[in-house]
Every structure is written in structure tokens, then in C-alpha cells.
Design a protein around this motif. Structure first.
Motif, PDB file in Angstrom:
ATOM      1  N   GLY A 163       0.787  -1.225   0.000  1.00 13.76           N
ATOM      2  CA  GLY A 163       0.000   0.000   0.000  1.00 13.76           C
ATOM      3  C   GLY A 163       0.818   1.273   0.000  1.00 13.76           C
ATOM      4  O   GLY A 163       2.048   1.258  -0.020  1.00 13.76           O
TER       5      GLY A 163
ATOM      6  N   GLU B 168      -2.163   5.075   8.838  1.00 13.03           N
ATOM      7  CA  GLU B 168      -2.133   3.714   9.374  1.00 13.03           C
ATOM      8  C   GLU B 168      -2.611   3.715  10.827  1.00 13.03           C
ATOM      9  O   GLU B 168      -3.367   2.830  11.255  1.00 13.03           O
ATOM     10  CB  GLU B 168      -0.728   3.117   9.280  1.00 13.03           C
TER      11      GLU B 168
ATOM     12  N   LEU C 108     -15.153  -1.253   0.206  1.00  5.55           N
ATOM     13  CA  LEU C 108     -13.825  -1.182   0.824  1.00  5.55           C
ATOM     14  C   LEU C 108     -13.817  -1.964   2.135  1.00  5.55           C
ATOM     15  O   LEU C 108     -14.770  -1.879   2.917  1.00  5.55           O
ATOM     16  CB  LEU C 108     -13.439   0.268   1.098  1.00  5.55           C
TER      17      LEU C 108
ATOM     18  N   HIS D 265      -7.229  -3.112   3.922  1.00  4.57           N
ATOM     19  CA  HIS D 265      -6.381  -1.954   3.647  1.00  4.57           C
ATOM     20  C   HIS D 265      -5.307  -1.797   4.723  1.00  4.57           C
ATOM     21  O   HIS D 265      -4.167  -1.427   4.424  1.00  4.57           O
ATOM     22  CB  HIS D 265      -7.237  -0.684   3.555  1.00  4.57           C
TER      23      HIS D 265
ATOM     24  N   ASP E 205      -2.543  -4.197   4.155  1.00  3.02           N
ATOM     25  CA  ASP E 205      -1.725  -3.809   3.009  1.00  3.02           C
ATOM     26  C   ASP E 205      -0.959  -2.510   3.243  1.00  3.02           C
ATOM     27  O   ASP E 205      -0.328  -1.990   2.314  1.00  3.02           O
ATOM     28  CB  ASP E 205      -2.599  -3.638   1.767  1.00  3.02           C
TER      29      ASP E 205
ATOM     30  N   ASP F 181      -2.218   0.398   3.522  1.00  4.95           N
ATOM     31  CA  ASP F 181      -2.802   1.266   2.498  1.00  4.95           C
ATOM     32  C   ASP F 181      -3.831   2.216   3.084  1.00  4.95           C
ATOM     33  O   ASP F 181      -4.962   2.326   2.590  1.00  4.95           O
ATOM     34  CB  ASP F 181      -3.432   0.424   1.384  1.00  4.95           C
TER      35      ASP F 181
ATOM     36  N   GLY G 238      -4.895   4.880   0.468  1.00  6.22           N
ATOM     37  CA  GLY G 238      -5.847   4.381  -0.511  1.00  6.22           C
ATOM     38  C   GLY G 238      -7.256   4.310   0.060  1.00  6.22           C
ATOM     39  O   GLY G 238      -8.234   4.656  -0.620  1.00  6.22           O
ATOM     40  N   PHE G 239      -7.378   3.895   1.313  1.00  5.28           N
ATOM     41  CA  PHE G 239      -8.688   3.770   1.955  1.00  5.28           C
ATOM     42  C   PHE G 239      -9.353   5.130   2.137  1.00  5.28           C
ATOM     43  O   PHE G 239     -10.483   5.349   1.686  1.00  5.28           O
ATOM     44  CB  PHE G 239      -8.516   3.071   3.301  1.00  5.28           C
TER      45      PHE G 239
END
Length: 425
Positions: free
Chosen positions: A329, A336, A385, A390, A393, A395, A398-399
Motif C-alpha cells: 500500500g 495507518e 472497501l 487496507h 496492506d 494502504d 488508498g482507503f
């Protein structure tokens, strides 16, 4: 501001934290008395805030100036007497290498004397922006080491211990090069504990750590090192400038902004809005997702039990978490932490949060952080999602970007580390 718009309130708290650490506010009170500068004032520096710091010096210094500072791409500021160079962060590039070489050569270029005063402007990001390899190391080696450090889960103090012993400019070496001139270093702290030696890896301060310490960190985090780096550490040739070195005897270091000051500024804004604010700590470290999990548990206790604080309130914290990279990610550590918070929290109608980096960049993305709201999980489900996936990863960006909950500020031109605000209403 009322609790009717929690997201706007959280953004106001973040903005107050960033505003409190703006160089235009923090630098002028710490400038030297012009009448006591016998020779020239030479300005040098590195970091995400260094250009804005240089601009503040120019705006308030009545006499002649000369110098050079290096900052992150996009973080420059217009200066007429101090040269501003931009380079890459967090992975260094050739522009940073050239700037570091020029800084180290300035004492000879400018024929520095004992009458001159060197004003050094240091802020977070300076480690990557001054990538001057020691010994037989190359820029490519430094880039590989930086990537490995960033992915290892090492704390910022550990990373900078390694960097100091693989550098020709960090760990007090820059200050030593300017001897016999006097040096005044102004610091904006972006590290837990505000240790000067860890801010930009301490280019102007003595370093008590050793090559052996760096090797222990490398071994513990299983960081792959180029052979030239390992030889530098194992031979002891990478030792930095130590406390008591006479070349640093005339130096002065001042902390002009730090995470605690930023949290206190945010707390004042919250309390002015009628919201009790509780600062949990300005130096919280650990795996980002686990810090998020702890903050979620604390918020639930406040909401459900009124312990250790009664709702409504806001829980503020700072520091620098770490991410051990496991997935493909986009990072970074604040999102995070927020995603770990949200996964542990689940749907809760009374809990909101904002987590972001005060420099406007979380990880490698031009995104400061993100917001969590009571409807985040429902919106994620509607969009297909999966928060846990996520998180696995790495990510977070991205989320939250897919949900339109990213916090994008652009360059803030300051840096006092991570900012976390959890609002319980």
C-alpha cells in the motif's frame, strides 16, 4: 465553533497546532542582537521548515546576510540574500547531495573567521535533505539505506543513530567544519523527546552514540546494509563528533518550537470552544496501528464510562509512530494509525478523530492525514472497501482517499511531528 460540526472543529485544532510552529512566529524572538555580531551573519540550514525560517531571518535582520539552506521540493520560500535549494525527501537525491557538499565547503568559500556568527536553521527532514555519504559510500547506498530504515519499523531515534554514523555532515560534523566561528542553532523539533541530536540527525550538535550502537540497531531490525556501510561501522571510522569536542565549545542551541507547544496551542482552541482538552503525551511511539488501537480503547472508555475523562472532550497526542511495511500500500504512519484506530473502534456514533503530520506530508504522499467519522465504516461498506484489508496492506491513503476523507493541506513549511485529536461528544 460548536460540536455540530466535529470535522471542522478537529481541522481547527490541527490548524492551530501548525500555526503555532510557523517560523514567522517562532524565529524572530531568537535572532541574535545585531550589535553583538562582530563579523558577518552567515545563515545555513536544512529541513522542511528551513526556507520559511530563512525568510523570517531576512524579514527581521537589518544588516547584510549570506548563506544557503536546503528544503524539500515545494517547500521553498522567496529570499533575496539567502540561497534556497530544494531537494528530495524522504529518500535523498543528487540535489540534496550537491547542497550538502556546498554547505560543508562554505567555511572555505566564505573564508570564515572567529568574528563571524553562523546561524543554523534546522528542522525535521534535514536527515534526508543532507545526504553526504561518509567513506566509500555512494548516494545510491544512502538511498537504499534510507528505504530500508523507513520500512524496518525502527524509531526515528534509531534511524538517526544509524544515519549519523554513515554521514560526512551529520552528528556534529557541520558545526565542526565552521570552527572557529561561533554558531547559534535554532531547532524546530519533529522528534519524540526533542533531543537535538535526533533533529535532522544533529548536524551541529555533539553525538554521544557510537558505531557499535548503530550496528546493534541494524542487527535488531535486520536491516540490510551495503558492504561499504558495514565496514564503516565495524571499523569505527564512522564515529561522529563527541561531547566535549573543542570545535563545538562556542556553539549555542535553542529549541524554538516543539510538539508539546503545538498540542498546547490546539488545547487552547478547544477550550475556547468550550471543549475540555487532555494532552496524552507529545512523544508517543510504537507501531502506528497499535497506537491507534490503544487510542480507540481509551476513547471507548471515555464515551462509555466517563473514565479517565468525562465526555465531551478531546484527546490530543503527538510523537512519531512507526510502520513495519508488510503490504504494497501507499502508507503513511498517520493514516495507518487512524485506520488501526477505526478497525478497533468500529461504528461509534460519538467518536471522531483526525490524525495528520504537521508538515503536510504523511509518508511519501502529498497528503497530511485523514479524518475518521461515525459513518466511515458504513461508507466503506457501500464503496466495497474493507478496512482490515487496507490495514493489512499498509494502504491507509488508498482507503481514506477513496472515501474523500483525506486531509490535504499543501506544504505547511513547518514540522512539529504527528498530530492526533480524538473527539468524544
Amino acid at each position: 465553533m460548536t460540536f455540530a460540526d466535529p470535522a471542522a472543529l478537529l481541522r481547527q485544532l490541527f490548524d492551530a497546532a501548525v500555526a503555532s510552529a510557523q517560523p514567522a512566529l517562532c524565529v524572530p524572538p531568537h535572532l541574535p542582537d545585531p550589535a553583538r555580531v562582530r563579523g558577518r551573519l552567515i545563515v545555513i540550514g536544512a529541513g522542511k521548515a528551513s526556507a520559511a525560517m530563512a525568510q523570517a531571518v531576512e524579514n527581521h535582520w537589518p544588516g547584510p546576510l549570506a548563506g544557503l539552506v536546503v528544503t524539500r521540493y515545494g517547500y521553498g520560500a522567496p529570499c533575496e540574500r539567502i540561497e534556497i535549494v530544494e531537494a528530495a525527501h524522504p529518500v535523498p537525491d543528487a540535489a540534496g547531495l550537491a547542497a550538502a557538499q556546498r554547505l560543508l565547503a562554505l567555511p572555505e568559500t566564505l573564508a570564515i573567521t572567529a568574528d563571524d556568527l553562523v546561524l543554523c536553521l534546522i528542522s525535521g527532514g534535514g536527515s534526508a535533505l543532507l545526504p553526504l555519504p561518509a567513506g566509500a559510500l555512494t548516494l545510491e547506498d544512502k538511498q537504499a539505506i534510507n528505504r530500508a530504515l523507513l520500512a524496518s519499523g525502527a524509531t526515528i531515534s534509531e534511524m538517526n543513530t544509524v544515519r549519523r554514523h554513515l554521514s560526512a555532515i551529520k552528528g556534529g560534523r557541520l558545526a565542526a567544519a565552521f570552527h572557529p566561528a561561533r554558531m547559534l542553532t535554532l531547532l524546530l523539533s519533529d522528534v519524540p523527546g526533542d533531543a537535538p541530536v535526533d533533529i535532522a540527525s544533529g548536524p551541529t550538535v555533539a553525538d554521544p552514540s557510537t558505531c557499535a550502537d548503530a550496528l546493534e540497531i541494524v542487527a535488531r531490525h535486520r536491516i540490510a546494509l551495503p558492504e561499504a556501510a558495514r565496514q564503516l561501522l565495524e571499523s569505527g571510522a564512522g564515529e561522529s563528533v563527541k561531547p566535549g569536542d573543542p570545535r563545538l565549545a562556542a556553539n549555542e542551541v535553542r529549541m524554538i518550537a516543539a510538539p508539546q507547544m503545538a498540542l498546547e496551542a490546539a488545547a487552547r482552541v478547544a477550550e475556547a470552544a468550550g471543549l475540555p482538552a487532555h494532552i496524552l503525551g507529545d512523544a508517543i511511539e510504537g507501531e502506528a496501528r497499535e497506537v491507534g488501537r490503544v487510542l480507540a480503547g481509551l476513547a471507548q472508555q471515555v464515551a462509555g464510562r466517563g473514565q479517565p475523562f468525562a465526555a465531551p472532550c478531546v484527546l490530543l497526542s503527538g510523537g512519531e509512530t512507526t510502520v513495519t511495511v508488510r503490504g504494497p500500500g501507499r502508507g503513511g504512519r498517520n493514516v495507518e494509525c487512524l485506520l488501526g484506530f477505526g478497525v478497533a473502534l468500529g461504528e461509534h456514533p460519538r467518536i471522531h478523530a483526525l490524525m495528520a503530520d504537521t508538515d503536510g506530508v504523511d509518508g511519501r504522499e502529498e497528503i497530511a492525514g485523514a479524518l475518521w467519522t461515525p459513518g466511515t465504516i458504513a461508507r466503506a461498506a457501500a464503496a466495497g472497501l474493507k478496512p482490515r484489508a487496507h490495514l493489512d496492506d499498509n494502504d491507509g491513503h488508498g482507503f481514506f482517499q477513496a472515501l474523500g476523507q483525506s486531509l490535504v493541506t499543501g506544504p505547511t513549511r513547518t514540522n512539529v511531528n504527528d498530530f492526533r485529536a480524538v473527539l468524544v461528544i
